[in-house]
Write an enzyme that holds these catalytic residues in place. Sequence first.
Site, PDB file in Angstrom:
ATOM      1  N   ASP A  27      -1.686  -6.138   8.499  1.00  0.00           N
ATOM      2  CA  ASP A  27      -2.617  -5.080   8.109  1.00  0.00           C
ATOM      3  C   ASP A  27      -3.898  -5.757   7.629  1.00  0.00           C
ATOM      4  OD1 ASP A  27      -4.002  -2.942   7.119  1.00  0.00           O
ATOM      5  OD2 ASP A  27      -2.366  -2.141   5.904  1.00  0.00           O
ATOM      6  N   TRP A  49       0.848  -1.197   0.000  1.00  0.00           N
ATOM      7  CA  TRP A  49       0.000   0.000   0.000  1.00  0.00           C
ATOM      8  C   TRP A  49       0.888   1.253   0.000  1.00  0.00           C
ATOM      9  CZ3 TRP A  49      -2.100   2.776   4.770  1.00  0.00           C
ATOM     10  CH2 TRP A  49      -3.008   3.784   4.390  1.00  0.00           C
ATOM     11  N   LYS A  89     -13.830   0.089   5.798  1.00  0.00           N
ATOM     12  CA  LYS A  89     -14.227  -0.562   4.548  1.00  0.00           C
ATOM     13  C   LYS A  89     -15.420  -1.485   4.768  1.00  0.00           C
ATOM     14  CE  LYS A  89     -10.085   0.923   3.155  1.00  0.00           C
ATOM     15  NZ  LYS A  89      -9.750   1.839   2.089  1.00  0.00           N
TER      16      LYS A  89
HETATM   17  C1  LMR Z   1      -6.688   2.929  -0.880  1.00  0.00           C
HETATM   18  O1  LMR Z   1      -5.641   2.253  -0.918  1.00  0.00           O
HETATM   19  O2  LMR Z   1      -7.243   3.316  -1.904  1.00  0.00           O
HETATM   20  C2  LMR Z   1      -7.302   3.266   0.433  1.00  0.00           C
HETATM   21  O3  LMR Z   1      -6.652   2.607   1.467  1.00  0.00           O
HETATM   22  C3  LMR Z   1      -7.439   4.728   0.634  1.00  0.00           C
HETATM   23  C4  LMR Z   1      -6.155   5.389   1.008  1.00  0.00           C
HETATM   24  O4  LMR Z   1      -6.152   6.085   2.016  1.00  0.00           O
HETATM   25  O5  LMR Z   1      -5.160   5.242   0.314  1.00  0.00           O
END
Ligand code: LMR
Length: 398
Positions: A212, A130, A247
């Site tokens: 996570d 992420w 979510k």
């Molecule tokens: C995403 O990856 O789109 C979500 O977790 C929103 C974010 O804050 O990045």
Amino acid sequence: MFETLNLRKVDNLLSLMQAFRTDQRPDKVDLGVGVYKNDAGDVPVMRAVKEAEQRLVADEESKNYVGIAGDAGFRELIPGLLLGADHALIGESRIASIQTPGGTGALKVACDMLQAITPGKTLWVSTPTWANHIPIATDAGLTVAQYPYFRGETRGLEFDAMMEHLRANAQSGDALMLHACCHNPTGVDLSSEQWKAVTDFVLDRGLLPVVDCAYQGLADGMDADVAGLRHMAARVPEMLIASSNSKNFAIYRERTGALSLVAKSKIELAATFAAAETVIRSNYSMPPSHGARVVSTVLQDSALRKIWEAELTDMRDRITSMRSGLRSRLQALDVEADTSFLTDQRGMFTYTGFTPDDVHWLREMRGIYMAGDGRINIAGLGSANIDAVAEALAARLA
Ligand code: LMR
């Protein structure tokens, strides 16, 4: 003085939201940020959430602080939600949850705690991961190292390379970040056999798992999605779990998450909990209340809980049908590329393997917005846009 600020560019997900809003094309498509959308493209409030909010407005008698660790009712529910109510860790009083501002807040507290344990501690993250993981960890002072995870050629997991790399490089005492399910950004998850192998390795090498869990319930179900996490939690002495309810309750802006601490014993858990509270106090002091109260109101009321479960099932089913719908459309367009990744990858995200050029072309020429790394939010697809998206993707899939 401010001119000397050396600002890092915010990851492109947020600027993407802004660019999408200002795009005037009526047929533009938002496959960017990870929010669930219904077939009409709206991000609706769930019925169970609406009902819980109405009850809260009627019943809430005080806006006093919730305390550093947050709402007690919410905190008690989280271990059961993550691990199942009958999990050994709960019986042994070796897990406690702290309410945090979103899953991101939980990750920030987790990283600050790791830094407090050993300054500069190494945190292993997948390649890719992420967009916010690495900034959160490095800003906390941790050393970030990466392990192979996604293989471009197959658009799947490269498990052997992952394990080989970790075996060769991870040191006892390092922390290992894993995604519980619906890996962000790839949608590629570990199988239960692979969770078992990673658990054995974690034990053997003496690593601290940091999991996570942002998308529980968005792939196969609230229990099925965390089977691997449950296996690992039952076996390791210590663990940190950063979870999100933003979510699975679609309450993104309420910033609702938890950091769950797993310690070797009840006594060590109390000390770890106190350490987390110290970290939080000097960070944001105390979390907001609303989202956590919504979640606990829904989960504590069997009728509301049923409504929520049914709504979550609908969300999940819609995502699954969009995955297969996109795949069958691409097949009908005689795309030569193997499109099985669309139905193999789990949860909201699909990693297309598109290059920055592809991503740019799709945005400029077709008004299709996706993350810069080629990640698509499947929940952004609907009956009004899926044909156009399939046709545009077909032009770029190799
Ligand atoms: C995403 O990856 O789109 C979500 O977790 C929103 C974010 O804050 O990045």
